[in-house]
Write a protein that holds these residues in place. Structure first.
Motif, PDB file in Angstrom:
ATOM      1  N   GLY A  88       0.637  -1.158   0.003  1.00  0.00           N
ATOM      2  CA  GLY A  88       0.098  -0.356  -0.175  1.00  0.00           C
ATOM      3  C   GLY A  88       0.658   1.095   0.141  1.00  0.00           C
ATOM      4  O   GLY A  88       0.572   2.668  -0.313  1.00  0.00           O
ATOM      5  N   SER A  89       2.486   0.968   0.373  1.00  0.00           N
ATOM      6  CA  SER A  89       2.738   2.276   0.529  1.00  0.00           C
ATOM      7  C   SER A  89       3.252   2.382  -1.080  1.00  0.00           C
ATOM      8  O   SER A  89       4.868   3.647  -0.684  1.00  0.00           O
ATOM      9  N   LEU A  90       3.453   1.798  -1.601  1.00  0.00           N
ATOM     10  CA  LEU A  90       5.217   1.711  -2.477  1.00  0.00           C
ATOM     11  C   LEU A  90       4.782   2.461  -3.355  1.00  0.00           C
ATOM     12  O   LEU A  90       3.515   3.056  -4.366  1.00  0.00           O
ATOM     13  N   SER A  91       5.187   3.758  -4.367  1.00  0.00           N
ATOM     14  CA  SER A  91       5.060   4.825  -4.890  1.00  0.00           C
ATOM     15  C   SER A  91       4.610   4.330  -6.696  1.00  0.00           C
ATOM     16  O   SER A  91       6.167   3.456  -6.526  1.00  0.00           O
ATOM     17  N   ILE A  92       4.181   5.392  -7.193  1.00  0.00           N
ATOM     18  CA  ILE A  92       4.230   4.994  -8.393  1.00  0.00           C
ATOM     19  C   ILE A  92       5.558   5.091  -8.603  1.00  0.00           C
ATOM     20  O   ILE A  92       6.196   4.578 -10.374  1.00  0.00           O
ATOM     21  N   GLU A  93       6.028   5.916  -8.303  1.00  0.00           N
ATOM     22  CA  GLU A  93       7.514   5.709  -8.720  1.00  0.00           C
ATOM     23  C   GLU A  93       9.117   4.990  -8.816  1.00  0.00           C
ATOM     24  O   GLU A  93       9.321   4.723  -9.427  1.00  0.00           O
ATOM     25  N   GLN A  94       8.881   5.005  -7.284  1.00  0.00           N
ATOM     26  CA  GLN A  94       9.231   3.452  -6.981  1.00  0.00           C
ATOM     27  C   GLN A  94       9.215   2.562  -7.936  1.00  0.00           C
ATOM     28  O   GLN A  94       9.846   1.729  -8.108  1.00  0.00           O
ATOM     29  N   ALA A  95       8.193   2.427  -8.224  1.00  0.00           N
ATOM     30  CA  ALA A  95       7.211   0.959  -9.021  1.00  0.00           C
ATOM     31  C   ALA A  95       8.099   0.768 -10.219  1.00  0.00           C
ATOM     32  O   ALA A  95       8.258  -0.637 -10.775  1.00  0.00           O
ATOM     33  N   ILE A  96       7.730   2.064 -10.861  1.00  0.00           N
ATOM     34  CA  ILE A  96       8.391   2.573 -12.629  1.00  0.00           C
ATOM     35  C   ILE A  96       9.523   1.919 -12.647  1.00  0.00           C
ATOM     36  O   ILE A  96      10.601   2.179 -13.378  1.00  0.00           O
ATOM     37  N   GLN A  97      10.561   2.499 -11.135  1.00  0.00           N
ATOM     38  CA  GLN A  97      12.262   2.372 -11.420  1.00  0.00           C
ATOM     39  C   GLN A  97      12.728   1.076 -11.313  1.00  0.00           C
ATOM     40  O   GLN A  97      13.573   0.302 -11.821  1.00  0.00           O
ATOM     41  N   ASN A  98      11.648   0.437 -10.518  1.00  0.00           N
ATOM     42  CA  ASN A  98      11.755  -1.309 -10.528  1.00  0.00           C
ATOM     43  C   ASN A  98      12.254  -1.880 -11.513  1.00  0.00           C
ATOM     44  O   ASN A  98      12.225  -2.408 -11.456  1.00  0.00           O
ATOM     45  N   TYR A  99      10.817  -1.874 -11.933  1.00  0.00           N
ATOM     46  CA  TYR A  99      10.230  -2.366 -12.890  1.00  0.00           C
ATOM     47  C   TYR A  99      11.699  -2.261 -14.691  1.00  0.00           C
ATOM     48  O   TYR A  99      11.789  -3.127 -15.471  1.00  0.00           O
ATOM     49  N   LEU A 100      11.241  -1.033 -14.790  1.00  0.00           N
ATOM     50  CA  LEU A 100      12.604  -0.500 -15.816  1.00  0.00           C
ATOM     51  C   LEU A 100      13.807  -1.092 -14.961  1.00  0.00           C
ATOM     52  O   LEU A 100      14.889  -1.940 -16.558  1.00  0.00           O
ATOM     53  N   GLN A 101      14.746  -1.521 -13.620  1.00  0.00           N
ATOM     54  CA  GLN A 101      15.593  -2.009 -13.467  1.00  0.00           C
ATOM     55  C   GLN A 101      15.842  -3.233 -13.848  1.00  0.00           C
ATOM     56  O   GLN A 101      16.607  -4.008 -13.999  1.00  0.00           O
ATOM     57  N   ASP A 102      14.534  -4.030 -13.527  1.00  0.00           N
ATOM     58  CA  ASP A 102      14.553  -5.147 -14.333  1.00  0.00           C
ATOM     59  C   ASP A 102      14.209  -6.202 -15.495  1.00  0.00           C
ATOM     60  O   ASP A 102      14.783  -6.355 -15.557  1.00  0.00           O
ATOM     61  N   GLN A 103      14.062  -4.384 -16.720  1.00  0.00           N
ATOM     62  CA  GLN A 103      14.328  -4.946 -17.614  1.00  0.00           C
ATOM     63  C   GLN A 103      15.528  -5.028 -17.777  1.00  0.00           C
ATOM     64  O   GLN A 103      15.979  -5.688 -18.980  1.00  0.00           O
ATOM     65  N   ARG A 104      16.228  -4.455 -17.592  1.00  0.00           N
ATOM     66  CA  ARG A 104      18.061  -4.040 -17.780  1.00  0.00           C
ATOM     67  C   ARG A 104      18.470  -5.448 -17.154  1.00  0.00           C
ATOM     68  O   ARG A 104      19.109  -5.721 -17.634  1.00  0.00           O
ATOM     69  N   ASN A 105      18.201  -5.716 -16.319  1.00  0.00           N
ATOM     70  CA  ASN A 105      18.762  -7.174 -15.959  1.00  0.00           C
ATOM     71  C   ASN A 105      18.249  -8.259 -16.145  1.00  0.00           C
ATOM     72  O   ASN A 105      18.764  -9.214 -16.195  1.00  0.00           O
ATOM     73  N   HIS A 106      17.644  -8.469 -17.084  1.00  0.00           N
ATOM     74  CA  HIS A 106      17.094  -9.362 -17.801  1.00  0.00           C
ATOM     75  C   HIS A 106      16.848  -9.125 -19.558  1.00  0.00           C
ATOM     76  O   HIS A 106      16.152  -9.587 -20.599  1.00  0.00           O
ATOM     77  N   ASN A 107      18.375  -7.983 -19.906  1.00  0.00           N
ATOM     78  CA  ASN A 107      19.012  -7.812 -20.810  1.00  0.00           C
ATOM     79  C   ASN A 107      17.912  -7.358 -22.117  1.00  0.00           C
ATOM     80  O   ASN A 107      18.441  -7.685 -22.798  1.00  0.00           O
ATOM     81  N   ARG A 108      16.551  -6.645 -21.827  1.00  0.00           N
ATOM     82  CA  ARG A 108      16.069  -5.718 -22.678  1.00  0.00           C
ATOM     83  C   ARG A 108      17.149  -4.944 -23.238  1.00  0.00           C
ATOM     84  O   ARG A 108      17.448  -4.160 -23.540  1.00  0.00           O
ATOM     85  N   ARG A 109      16.363  -4.449 -24.921  1.00  0.00           N
ATOM     86  CA  ARG A 109      16.843  -3.598 -25.402  1.00  0.00           C
ATOM     87  C   ARG A 109      16.778  -2.422 -24.572  1.00  0.00           C
ATOM     88  O   ARG A 109      15.877  -1.606 -24.379  1.00  0.00           O
ATOM     89  N   PRO A 110      18.009  -1.385 -25.278  1.00  0.00           N
ATOM     90  CA  PRO A 110      17.664  -0.170 -24.924  1.00  0.00           C
ATOM     91  C   PRO A 110      16.797   0.537 -25.421  1.00  0.00           C
ATOM     92  O   PRO A 110      16.523   1.758 -24.240  1.00  0.00           O
ATOM     93  N   LYS A 111      16.139   0.111 -26.828  1.00  0.00           N
ATOM     94  CA  LYS A 111      15.119   1.151 -26.709  1.00  0.00           C
ATOM     95  C   LYS A 111      14.217   1.005 -26.226  1.00  0.00           C
ATOM     96  O   LYS A 111      12.570   1.469 -26.581  1.00  0.00           O
ATOM     97  N   THR A 112      14.166  -0.803 -26.109  1.00  0.00           N
ATOM     98  CA  THR A 112      12.082  -1.380 -25.476  1.00  0.00           C
ATOM     99  C   THR A 112      12.588  -0.577 -24.415  1.00  0.00           C
ATOM    100  O   THR A 112      11.656  -0.365 -23.473  1.00  0.00           O
TER     101      THR A 112
END
Length: 421
Positions: free
Chosen positions: A107-131
């Protein structure tokens, strides 16, 4: 009235922590100066002889050490009743505490922090930089809308209503360039937001995705845009490099015109044009042979009369003119289309080549590229009465985007006009 259980002070406490308490009549503060009324009454009360002899303090309760058992409680090691009374509430409190922590974190997780966590997870899974960059832009627009229009900052506050409002906002509000977003662009933004919400559910940041009952917008297939005759003539004239004509300039002119005619007469893709070899040209029949994969059947693509003339003119001048311009050892004898330095052309080189042609021809509209020549070839072939199955063989794919768009356009026109195209 609360009953106060009085305990005796040990010698260690008397000498170590309360050495100043030597006389019950000395060191008593006056009532009303820095202490509450209840404390003043307790200090003013007479001290019993037992308290005087033992040094017992009427207010301060000595803290119990770990070694001392609680008075009035008999505890035996291994007592089942004691174990049950202690362990069960502890386990219940532990489970309840973990659920509370998860709910509080969710309930206390901010939208901004959640987006940053999601983007970092995408980078960790070797998603293309453009994606990752596209997700960052789409989710940034979502976060800006939720904050500025809905005043929401927590991830758990997002519902289906806010997403519907975001879709309407994207459809009505222009971009920074003052243009409205296309349906395809908005659909891609929604796909990015849906992937983010699904990821949040998998990582327990959301209990349920707000896209569960929200239908995803589908992008409309773009209509076929054909190359205009004036544009085609402009491209052919722009094949001649600027400046005084010389040997290298004449060779570049016939090569550029040959590339344009091959693309227009066959509908080939750019990698296929770059992969053509001398052995793929049948000069007697005017046919180009294209082999997509090893072991696959070759496609035979016929050239028109003007296409043959342009290609043969380039072949007749290529080797003789290149020898006088570059070192013969650098010339690739197998590749069909060569650069000014004698190396095989690359897809990036052809992309730059079309950019120069558009600039020289003064063509301002975007999309004048090899794919436009391919679409034009498909439409002209079908309008001339060509067979659809044969066209799919020529294109090298059973399902071609150009053919799909043409068939959709033809069906829509038949529904409007009631006639067969």
């Amino acid at each position: 009235m609360l009953e106060t259980v009085q305990e005796h002070w040990t010698e260690e406490v008397i000498h170590g922590q309360a050495s100043t308490v030597t006389d019950s009549t000395q060191g008593k503060p006056e009532a009303g100066k820095g202490i509450c009324s209840s404390c003043s009454e307790a200090l003013a009360a007479p001290v019993s002889p037992t308290q005087e002899s033992t040094g017992e303090h009427p207010i301060i309760v000595r803290p119990r050490t770990k070694e001392e058992p609680q008075q009035g409680t008999a505890m035996r090691l291994g007592d089942p009743s004691v174990i049950a009374s202690v362990e069960k509430p502890s386990s219940a409190r532990s489970n309840s505490g973990s659920r509370t922590n998860r709910c509080t974190k969710r309930g206390s997780l901010s939208i901004e922090q959640a987006i940053q966590n999601y983007l970092q997870d995408q980078r960790n899974h070797n998603r293309r930089p453009k994606t990752v960059e596209w997700h960052q832009m789409a989710l940034g627009l979502l976060q800006h809308y939720l904050l500025s229009e809905c005043y929401l900052t927590l991830l758990s506050q997002i519902t289906e209503t806010e997403l519907q409002g975001w879709f309407e906002f994207l459809s009505e509000q222009p971009t920074s360039q003052g243009t409205l977003r296309t349906r395809g662009t908005i659909a891609s933004y929604l796909r990015s937001a849906r992937a983010f919400c699904r990821w949040s559910v998998r990582h327990t940041a959301l209990e349920q995705s707000p896209f569960v009952h929200l239908p995803l917008l589908k992008a409309e297939a773009p209509l076929l845009q054909l190359l205009e005759p004036e544009e085609w003539e402009g491209l052919l004239l722009a094949c001649r490099p600027p400046g005084e004509p010389d040997v290298q300039g004449e060779l570049a002119t016939v090569r550029n015109q040959a590339i344009l005619w091959v693309l227009a007469d066959t509908g080939m893709r750019v990698p296929e044009v770059c992969g053509l070899r001398f052995s793929d040209v049948d000069r007697e029949r005017g046919i180009l042979m294209v082999q997509e994969k090893e072991g696959a059947r070759q496609r035979r693509l016929p050239l028109g009369q003007q296409g043959r003339q342009a290609l043969f003119a380039y072949l007749d001048r290529r080797d003789s003119d290149l020898v006088g311009v570059v070192n013969q050892r650098t010339i690739c004898e197998e590749a069909l289309f060569l650069s000014a330095t004698g190396h095989p052309l690359t897809p990036n080189g052809i992309s730059l080549f079309f950019g120069r042609l558009r600039k020289r021809a003064g063509i301002m509209r975007k999309g004048v590229d090899p794919s436009l020549l391919r679409d034009t070839f498909v439409v002209q072939y079908l309008l001339a009465g060509g067979d659809l199955c044969l066209l799919q063989e020529l294109l090298g794919r059973e399902e071609s985007a150009s053919v799909k768009r043409f068939l959709q356009m033809r069906n829509e026109r038949q529904c409007r006009m009631g006639t067969v195209l």
